[in-house]
Design a protein around this motif. Structure first.
Motif, PDB file in Angstrom:
ATOM      1  N   UNK A 434       4.211  -0.714 -15.279  1.00 15.20           N
ATOM      2  CA  UNK A 434       3.469  -1.154 -16.464  1.00 15.20           C
ATOM      3  C   UNK A 434       2.040  -1.493 -16.091  1.00 15.20           C
ATOM      4  N   UNK A 435       1.088  -0.918 -16.852  1.00 17.40           N
ATOM      5  CA  UNK A 435      -0.339  -1.148 -16.633  1.00 17.40           C
ATOM      6  C   UNK A 435      -1.026  -1.328 -17.986  1.00 17.40           C
ATOM      7  N   UNK A 436      -2.120  -2.089 -17.978  1.00 14.81           N
ATOM      8  CA  UNK A 436      -2.989  -2.197 -19.141  1.00 14.81           C
ATOM      9  C   UNK A 436      -4.423  -2.019 -18.681  1.00 14.81           C
ATOM     10  N   UNK A 437      -5.208  -1.399 -19.526  1.00 14.10           N
ATOM     11  CA  UNK A 437      -6.606  -1.077 -19.225  1.00 14.10           C
ATOM     12  C   UNK A 437      -7.465  -1.860 -20.197  1.00 14.10           C
ATOM     13  N   UNK A 438      -8.459  -2.586 -19.678  1.00 11.43           N
ATOM     14  CA  UNK A 438      -9.252  -3.381 -20.592  1.00 11.43           C
ATOM     15  C   UNK A 438     -10.494  -3.962 -19.964  1.00 11.43           C
ATOM     16  N   UNK A 439     -11.328  -4.611 -20.779  1.00  8.76           N
ATOM     17  CA  UNK A 439     -12.588  -5.163 -20.297  1.00  8.76           C
ATOM     18  C   UNK A 439     -12.405  -6.527 -19.634  1.00  8.76           C
ATOM     19  N   UNK A 440     -13.295  -6.794 -18.688  1.00  5.64           N
ATOM     20  CA  UNK A 440     -13.362  -8.071 -17.981  1.00  5.64           C
ATOM     21  C   UNK A 440     -14.832  -8.441 -17.859  1.00  5.64           C
ATOM     22  N   UNK A 441     -15.154  -9.717 -18.020  1.00  7.96           N
ATOM     23  CA  UNK A 441     -16.525 -10.180 -17.833  1.00  7.96           C
ATOM     24  C   UNK A 441     -16.614 -10.827 -16.459  1.00  7.96           C
ATOM     25  N   UNK A 442     -17.447 -10.241 -15.588  1.00 10.19           N
ATOM     26  CA  UNK A 442     -17.607 -10.726 -14.219  1.00 10.19           C
ATOM     27  C   UNK A 442     -19.082 -11.021 -13.969  1.00 10.19           C
ATOM     28  N   UNK A 443     -19.380 -12.289 -13.724  1.00  3.81           N
ATOM     29  CA  UNK A 443     -20.771 -12.646 -13.473  1.00  3.81           C
ATOM     30  C   UNK A 443     -21.693 -12.331 -14.629  1.00  3.81           C
ATOM     31  N   UNK A 446     -20.098  -6.927 -18.157  1.00  3.65           N
ATOM     32  CA  UNK A 446     -18.850  -6.338 -18.623  1.00  3.65           C
ATOM     33  C   UNK A 446     -18.439  -5.217 -17.674  1.00  3.65           C
ATOM     34  N   UNK A 447     -17.163  -5.222 -17.279  1.00  6.54           N
ATOM     35  CA  UNK A 447     -16.612  -4.149 -16.461  1.00  6.54           C
ATOM     36  C   UNK A 447     -15.213  -3.847 -16.949  1.00  6.54           C
ATOM     37  N   UNK A 448     -14.647  -2.751 -16.491  1.00 11.76           N
ATOM     38  CA  UNK A 448     -13.292  -2.353 -16.908  1.00 11.76           C
ATOM     39  C   UNK A 448     -12.344  -2.512 -15.737  1.00 11.76           C
ATOM     40  N   UNK A 449     -11.147  -3.013 -16.031  1.00 11.83           N
ATOM     41  CA  UNK A 449     -10.140  -3.217 -15.003  1.00 11.83           C
ATOM     42  C   UNK A 449      -8.790  -2.709 -15.493  1.00 11.83           C
ATOM     43  N   UNK A 450      -7.920  -2.419 -14.535  1.00 11.24           N
ATOM     44  CA  UNK A 450      -6.534  -2.085 -14.827  1.00 11.24           C
ATOM     45  C   UNK A 450      -5.672  -3.270 -14.429  1.00 11.24           C
ATOM     46  N   UNK A 593     -18.956  -4.659 -26.672  1.00  8.91           N
ATOM     47  CA  UNK A 593     -18.659  -5.878 -27.422  1.00  8.91           C
ATOM     48  C   UNK A 593     -19.874  -6.789 -27.385  1.00  8.91           C
ATOM     49  N   UNK A 594     -19.757  -7.911 -28.047  1.00  7.77           N
ATOM     50  CA  UNK A 594     -20.760  -8.973 -27.975  1.00  7.77           C
ATOM     51  C   UNK A 594     -20.085 -10.217 -27.435  1.00  7.77           C
ATOM     52  N   UNK A 595     -20.611 -10.744 -26.346  1.00  4.53           N
ATOM     53  CA  UNK A 595     -20.027 -11.916 -25.707  1.00  4.53           C
ATOM     54  C   UNK A 595     -21.092 -12.993 -25.562  1.00  4.53           C
ATOM     55  N   UNK A 596     -20.766 -14.191 -26.034  1.00  3.56           N
ATOM     56  CA  UNK A 596     -21.708 -15.314 -25.987  1.00  3.56           C
ATOM     57  C   UNK A 596     -23.060 -14.929 -26.588  1.00  3.56           C
ATOM     58  N   UNK A 597     -23.000 -14.109 -27.653  1.00  6.04           N
ATOM     59  CA  UNK A 597     -24.208 -13.722 -28.361  1.00  6.04           C
ATOM     60  C   UNK A 597     -24.976 -12.574 -27.751  1.00  6.04           C
ATOM     61  N   UNK A 599     -25.027  -8.477 -26.428  1.00 10.16           N
ATOM     62  CA  UNK A 599     -24.310  -7.196 -26.414  1.00 10.16           C
ATOM     63  C   UNK A 599     -24.015  -6.767 -24.982  1.00 10.16           C
ATOM     64  N   UNK A 600     -22.798  -6.303 -24.746  1.00 11.59           N
ATOM     65  CA  UNK A 600     -22.379  -5.862 -23.419  1.00 11.59           C
ATOM     66  C   UNK A 600     -21.676  -4.521 -23.537  1.00 11.59           C
ATOM     67  N   UNK A 601     -21.829  -3.688 -22.529  1.00  3.53           N
ATOM     68  CA  UNK A 601     -21.129  -2.405 -22.517  1.00  3.53           C
ATOM     69  C   UNK A 601     -20.853  -1.995 -21.083  1.00  3.53           C
ATOM     70  N   UNK A 602     -19.824  -1.180 -20.894  1.00  4.23           N
ATOM     71  CA  UNK A 602     -19.505  -0.655 -19.573  1.00  4.23           C
ATOM     72  C   UNK A 602     -18.760   0.653 -19.736  1.00  4.23           C
ATOM     73  N   UNK A 603     -18.808   1.492 -18.707  1.00  3.28           N
ATOM     74  CA  UNK A 603     -18.066   2.744 -18.693  1.00  3.28           C
ATOM     75  C   UNK A 603     -17.241   2.817 -17.412  1.00  3.28           C
ATOM     76  N   UNK A 604     -16.074   3.473 -17.518  1.00  7.83           N
ATOM     77  CA  UNK A 604     -15.259   3.727 -16.337  1.00  7.83           C
ATOM     78  C   UNK A 604     -14.353   4.909 -16.625  1.00  7.83           C
ATOM     79  N   UNK A 605     -13.726   5.416 -15.573  1.00  6.18           N
ATOM     80  CA  UNK A 605     -12.938   6.642 -15.695  1.00  6.18           C
ATOM     81  C   UNK A 605     -11.523   6.411 -15.187  1.00  6.18           C
ATOM     82  N   UNK A 606     -10.550   6.855 -15.976  1.00  2.00           N
ATOM     83  CA  UNK A 606      -9.156   6.902 -15.557  1.00  2.00           C
ATOM     84  C   UNK A 606      -8.849   8.324 -15.099  1.00  2.00           C
ATOM     85  N   UNK A 607      -8.125   8.429 -13.982  1.00  2.00           N
ATOM     86  CA  UNK A 607      -7.754   9.740 -13.455  1.00  2.00           C
ATOM     87  C   UNK A 607      -6.272   9.982 -13.694  1.00  2.00           C
TER      88      UNK A 607
END
Length: 684
Positions: A434-443, A446-450, A593-597, A599-607
């Motif tokens: 079982x896996x889920x793919x989604x956004x994470x705010x680091x520092x 915005x980044x994407x994590x599994x 998305x918009x976080x703490x006012x 705008x944030x965006x990120x891209x990543x690739x699933x293989x």
């Protein structure tokens, strides 16, 4: 009460050599364990739909078009999303890493059928009328969802038991656990309480009896307690509480010559299913002369009915009752019958209610002690919107790297980036779990994590470290005329709606605590590109096998993006991922998305690699950025145990941003989920 959001109704736990069945639901960012015996599950009319006409669904046992309630296999806002879970059991603790979950008993006004849907039709899991689908053999760890169909509204009792063999060879069987499920509108069934007062040597015997309650809950006999009250001319008191057994409760009491009467009040064990009730007051056969007011509640809401009874001892049938209310210096006549009924209004708040006993000559010969009235304003009408919650793993502390124990330092544990290069052939090829793919705010970025749930405790990892391999176990061909023409006429390889052996089960979510702490609106998940030999379609299915929500894809008629709510508890979604040709795919997404006012965006690739060939070749050399726990002095620590300085997550969310220092797992270490249906065990 549980009516919306994500819940693993039947979750199996192992502790101290004992199997336990309980429930888990998502509350305030974390999975919360609940006792089914103390929790009412409500399948609301939002789940109501007509039964299908396809012969494949004849097992539902109702004619086509019959209104039935179905908890869907696919997440739907405002509807309960129910499943089962064995992720809390450590791998290797049970023989074969599997556990049997058995529907031991089922009672209710209709039939219960739990089943999976897919391109190849329905697959039954549990049935209330067929002895075949009663036991599900499920792997450890597994997190799965299905359709739960109830063919008539009302109250149901489902009893589940779990069994397995310990790694030592010892048999393990859980205690049976009862689930109470209300299908349709939730309303407490009315009850009726009576009281019998009998004289005994030196005292009295009080017998309270209660009737009513849902026919399929506790055999139709309400359970709870009988509360016995004693009334004096100047006060009331509670004599005792006695558990109701078979609808009655008996209490012997010594002789009380000053007591004018007794009342029995039924206190239900399930307040949302069974209503309390109160008996008429019964006079003490040895009572002295007196007059009291009985039947007045402690508080009313404007619009309620106030019912009061005059108890006079000894009975004076030729006398008249003169009721009154008094507020300040104003006294208002209210009636002359033995039982007074008036409507509660806010102007009665703070008033006193009493009566005078008038003899045949018109003289007041006794006055009852006045009782206070408390009336609250009626609440304004409100509209509520259902909330949804995330899927969260067990709250278990883990170390920041393989074999590294948490340190005992009091320094803060800071999420620290570790960058490494993954060469071709070094990625982990995933064929199960079982896996889920989604956004994470680091520092603040915005980044994407599994989110990887295979080891029980979730870890959030860089997607670049994985290749998801769909072997021919995932191959199927949509039947002609099934409504899946957008997939073409040839074979397709699918990740299904529920976890299956030999297929990685991938969803998407907004459940990471850093997102929940910063994002209040939606997260947009956009399919930027698909590079591969075929097309991709990701969609839901309705409970009867039809196409549900179309989330994103490259086939005709599919959107490129989907909105994922965040809110207080986040959302966790699974859909069918369908690939139309074998080979390697790079699937690139953007999260916005918009976080703490801001705008944030990120891209990543699933293989993905579909079918035969070398899966590792699907992922070229790439740079992977992992998050590990480090104190300011450089010591390794477990993220989530002393705060997450750069994630925005609260320190009490133990699953936190827990990411292993390395992703490289031997390719031979593949999960061996077993989710096949076994022969039913005999009902106990």
């Amino acid at each position: 009460m549980l009516a919306t959001g994500h819940a693993d109704l039947v979750s199996v736990f192992l502790g101290s050599g004992t199997l336990t069945v309980a429930g888990q639901s998502d509350v305030d960012r974390k999975a919360t364990r609940f006792d089914p015996a103390r929790t009412t599950v409500n399948v609301t009319d939002a789940a109501l739909r007509p039964a299908p006409g396809s012969p494949a669904y004849d097992f539902l046992g109702v004619p086509a078009g019959t209104p039935i309630h179905v908890i869907p296999q696919t997440f739907q806002p405002g509807v309960l999303w129910a499943g089962w879970n064995t992720e809390a059991i450590p791998r290797g603790a049970l023989a074969g890493d599997s556990v049997d979950i058995t529907l031991n008993q089922a009672r209710g006004p209709g039939l219960v059928e739990v089943y999976l849907t897919g391109l190849d039709g329905p697959e039954r899991v549990w049935s209330s009328r067929n002895p075949g689908p009663r036991t599900l053999r499920t792997a450890v760890p597994t997190h799965a969802h299905a359709n739960w169909a109830f063919t008539a509204p009302g109250v149901y009792e489902l009893e589940f038991v779990a069994s397995a063999t310990a790694a030592s060879g010892a048999p393990l069987v859980s205690a049976p656990v009862r689930y109470v499920i209300v299908v349709g509108p939730l309303a407490a069934a009315p009850t009726r309480t009576t009281l019998d007062v009998a004289e005994t040597v030196g005292g009295l015997r009080l017998t309270g009896r209660v009737s009513g309650g849902p026919a399929h809950l506790d055999g139709g006999v309400p359970t709870g307690w009988m509360e016995f009250h004693r009334h004096y001319a100047d006060r009331d008191d509670v004599v005792d509480h006695v558990a109701v057994d078979g609808g009655s409760a008996v209490l012997p009491v010594p002789d009380e010559p000053d007591a004018l009467g007794y009342t029995a009040r039924f206190v239900p064990a399930f307040h949302d299913l069974v209503a309390p009730s109160e008996s008429p007051t019964v006079a003490n056969p040895r009572a002295p002369p007196g007059a009291i007011v009985v039947g007045v509640r402690d508080r009313y809401t404007a619009g309620d009915t106030i019912t009061a009874t005059a108890l006079v001892t000894p009975a004076q049938p030729d006398h008249t009752i003169s009721w009154w209310t008094r507020k300040g210096s104003t006294t208002t006549p209210r009636g002359t019958t033995g039982v007074l009924t008036i409507t509660a209004t806010t102007d009665l708040d703070g008033a006193e209610l009493g009566y005078d006993l008038i003899d045949t000559k018109g003289n007041a010969v006794a006055s009852a002690r006045a009782v206070p009235l408390r009336v609250s304003p009626a609440p304004p009408p409100t509209s509520t919107s259902p909330t949804t919650g995330p899927t969260v793993g067990p709250s278990t502390t883990t170390t920041s790297g393989p074999g590294a124990p948490p340190t005992t330092t009091t320094e803060p544990c800071v999420a620290t980036e570790v960058t490494r290069t993954v060469r071709p052939g070094e990625v982990e090829v995933v064929t199960d779990g079982h896996f889920d793919y989604g956004p994470v705010i680091e520092g603040g970025t915005l980044t994407a994590r599994v989110k990887d749930d295979r080891q029980g405790t979730p870890t959030w990892r860089d997607p670049s470290g994985y290749v998801f391999h769909l072997t021919d176990t995932a191959r199927t061909t949509p039947p002609a005329g099934s409504g899946y023409d957008f997939l073409g006429s040839g074979p397709v390889w699918t990740i299904p709606l529920t976890q299956r052996p030999g297929i990685p089960w991938i969803g998407w979510n907004t459940q990471h605590p850093s997102v929940l702490g910063a994002v209040t609106g939606d997260v947009t998940m956009t399919l930027e590109s698909v590079n591969g030999p075929g097309k991709l379609a990701v969609y839901g299915q309705d409970p009867f096998g039809g196409v549900g929500d179309r989330y994103f894809g490259t086939v005709e008629g599919f959107p490129r993006s989907t909105a994922i709510p965040a809110g207080r508890s986040g959302v966790h979604v699974h859909g069918v991922w369908a690939f139309t040709a074998p080979g390697s795919y790079s699937v690139t997404f953007a999260f916005t998305t918009t976080a703490n006012g801001r705008p944030l965006t990120t891209k990543s690739t699933l293989a993905f690699h579909i079918g035969p060939g070398d899966p590792a070749a699907a992922r070229p050399a790439s740079t992977v950025v992992d998050q590990v726990g480090r104190t300011p002095s450089g010591q390794e620590c477990a993220l989530g145990t002393r705060g997450l300085a750069d994630t925005g997550a609260s320190g009490d969310v133990l699953f936190g941003l827990i990411v292993a220092a390395t992703l490289l797992i031997p390719l031979g270490l593949l999960l061996t989920n077993v989710a096949t249906l076994a022969a039913a065990r005999r009902r106990r």
